[in-house]
Design an enzyme around this catalytic site. Structure first.
Site, PDB file in Angstrom:
ATOM      1  CG  HIS A 353      -2.067   0.965   1.116  1.00 30.44           C
ATOM      2  ND1 HIS A 353      -1.931   2.314   1.376  1.00 30.44           N
ATOM      3  CD2 HIS A 353      -3.370   0.785   0.759  1.00 30.44           C
ATOM      4  CE1 HIS A 353      -3.094   2.908   1.184  1.00 30.44           C
ATOM      5  NE2 HIS A 353      -3.980   2.017   0.809  1.00 30.44           N
ATOM      6  CG  ASP A 406      -7.748  -3.625  -3.341  1.00 38.22           C
ATOM      7  OD1 ASP A 406      -8.837  -3.081  -3.076  1.00 38.22           O
ATOM      8  OD2 ASP A 406      -6.792  -3.019  -3.842  1.00 38.22           O
TER       9      ASP A 406
END
Length: 469
Positions: A353, A406
């Site tokens: 991320h 996700d």
């Protein structure tokens, strides 16, 4: 209050107690570009100087103006003593921050992220408390209005959302006509179309804060209906009318699935919407701020955010993560698959991320609902594969490549019987309150967002007509 502080207060038209070292150009509405010019003129008149470009760039904070005034009081001239540190030669020393990496462009009271510690808070409340104890309606109210509602306020807000669910007939017709399109293409187009059916403003006037808020709440209610109706049309169904007393998540799933959803499905969607609701200045939220900063209006801001979110390296990554399950095939293949990707220098989707250096704090909540859905459907294959990949990726976690939001979301959508291309639109449904809150915060103390580019192309080229080139 010193003379220079009084000068600043008069020039900007603010109370003297607001003049502090922390006050900067464009940090408040009054210190906009016009206010800055007024301040510069006042300084020229007070100190008998002519402010050039270097000083214009340097005098962008109360601290800098105070420094300048102190230097003048000590007998400084137009020379270095009168120029705040760092002002002269600023153009030559300007640093380029590709992608605005590390650049803080404003202040916010909406979402706090500590990437090193894996902390995510909405207006001071931990995502863990909100995901486990709250509801989407509560969190949307918190983001948009600034506080969690009491019981009466919650019912009022939920009633407002229920009343706004119905799409204008022309927009519903547009959704039907786009049944062939990718859900994100249809969503972007139809969100834009909603702008023609919002509050009518006096021609030539900007959208007020109250109008932006009204439009924002209507978008929170209607964007889920666009996604759900589009899926109904493309699967040959007419959209159901959700029960009048249905929650936000229940209403959405009823139209999306064409039937009343199971309690486990509602819990997942509600929790998914909560953990997706905002994430500070991500690319789509920044896009929304840029649009409303131009005074384009709330619908334009959210349309722009949807367009940005569709990109493959932003929200579009969610759709690509689902394919990881198919590529791995079985838990036993996870380590070999990870090693093969790493050897080719390719990323493992669902990991890493831009902000977090540890596990994304939202992951645990999505995984827990995936466990529940998997057990409800008697199929844990996908869950076992993703868990095996997460185990294979553990050596990379200490370098900041840990599971992100996700990883498990797409599997949950599959367990609900939904196609992979709905992963991103469902993320949008959850993220809408955050975009609305970000846009409202931008509008409440607006400034045109206008960064610079450093030019490194040729100079002084001679123009020749086409027949002479």
């Amino acid at each position: 209050m010193s003379n220079v502080d009084q000068l600043i207060a008069r020039a900007l038209g603010i109370a003297e107690d607001r003049v502090t070292d922390g006050l900067e150009y464009q940090s408040i509405r009054e210190w906009d570009s016009l206010g800055h010019v007024s301040l510069l003129v006042a300084i020229e008149q007070e100190y008998g100087v002519e402010i050039d470009d270097d000083l214009t760039l340097g005098l962008r904070s109360v601290a800098a103006v105070r420094e300048f005034a102190a230097a003048r009081a000590l007998g400084g001239t137009r020379g270095d003593a009168g120029v705040p540190a760092g002002a002269a030669g600023q153009e030559e020393r300007r640093t380029v921050h590709r992608g605005l990496e590390g650049v803080v462009f404003d202040r916010t009271a909406i979402t706090h992220i500590d990437g090193a510690e894996g902390v995510l808070e909405y207006r001071g409340y931990s995502i863990h408390d909100l995901a486990e104890r709250s509801s989407f309606e509560e969190v949307a109210h918190l983001l948009v209005h600034g506080e969690l509602p009491d019981a009466a306020g919650l019912e009022s807000f939920a009633k407002q959302l229920r009343a706004l669910r119905t799409l204008p007939a022309p927009v519903l017709g547009l959704v039907r006509s786009l049944a062939h399109a990718h859900p994100m293409e249809a969503l972007r187009t139809c969100v834009s179309a909603l702008g023609a059916f919002g509050p009518q403003r006096v021609p030539g006037t900007d959208e007020s804060y109250a109008e932006a808020l009204e439009t924002g709440v209507s978008l929170i209610a209607r964007i889920p209906m666009i996604v759900a109706a589009h899926h109904a049309f493309r699967t040959g169904r007419e959209p159901l009318q959700p029960p009048e007393d249905a929650t936000h998540a229940e209403a959405f799933l009823t139209v999306l699935l064409g039937e009343r959803p199971s309690p486990a499905a509602v819990r997942f969607i509600d929790k998914g919407f909560i953990v997706h609701a905002d994430h500070s200045s991500n690319a789509s939220a920044f896009t929304a701020r840029v649009a409303i900063g131009c005074r384009a209006g709330m619908t334009a801001a959210i349309t722009a955010a949807v367009a940005a979110f569709a990109g493959s390296v932003h929200g579009g990554a969610a759709e690509r993560v689902v394919g990881l399950i198919d590529q791995v095939g079985s838990p036993g293949n996870a380590r070999a698959h990870v090693e093969a990707l790493q050897s080719r220098g390719e990323p493992v989707m669902g990991f890493g991320h831009r902000v977090y250096r540890t596990e994304d704090p939202r992951v645990r909540h999505l995984r827990s609902t995936v466990v529940e859905l998997s057990e409800e459907r008697g199929d844990t294959t996908g869950l076992d594969i993703l868990d095996a990949v997460a185990t294979a990726m553990r050596p990379y976690s200490r370098h900041g490549v840990a599971p992100n939001v996700d990883l498990y979301a797409g599997l949950a959508y599959r367990l609900l019987g939904l196609p992979d291309d709905l992963a991103v639109p469902l993320f949008v449904v959850g993220r809408t309150p955050g975009w609305v809150a970000q846009a409202l915060e931008q509008q409440s103390n607006n400034v045109l967002i206008r960064p610079l580019l450093t030019y490194d192309g040729p100079h002084g080229r001679t123009y020749r007509k086409a027949d002479g080139r």
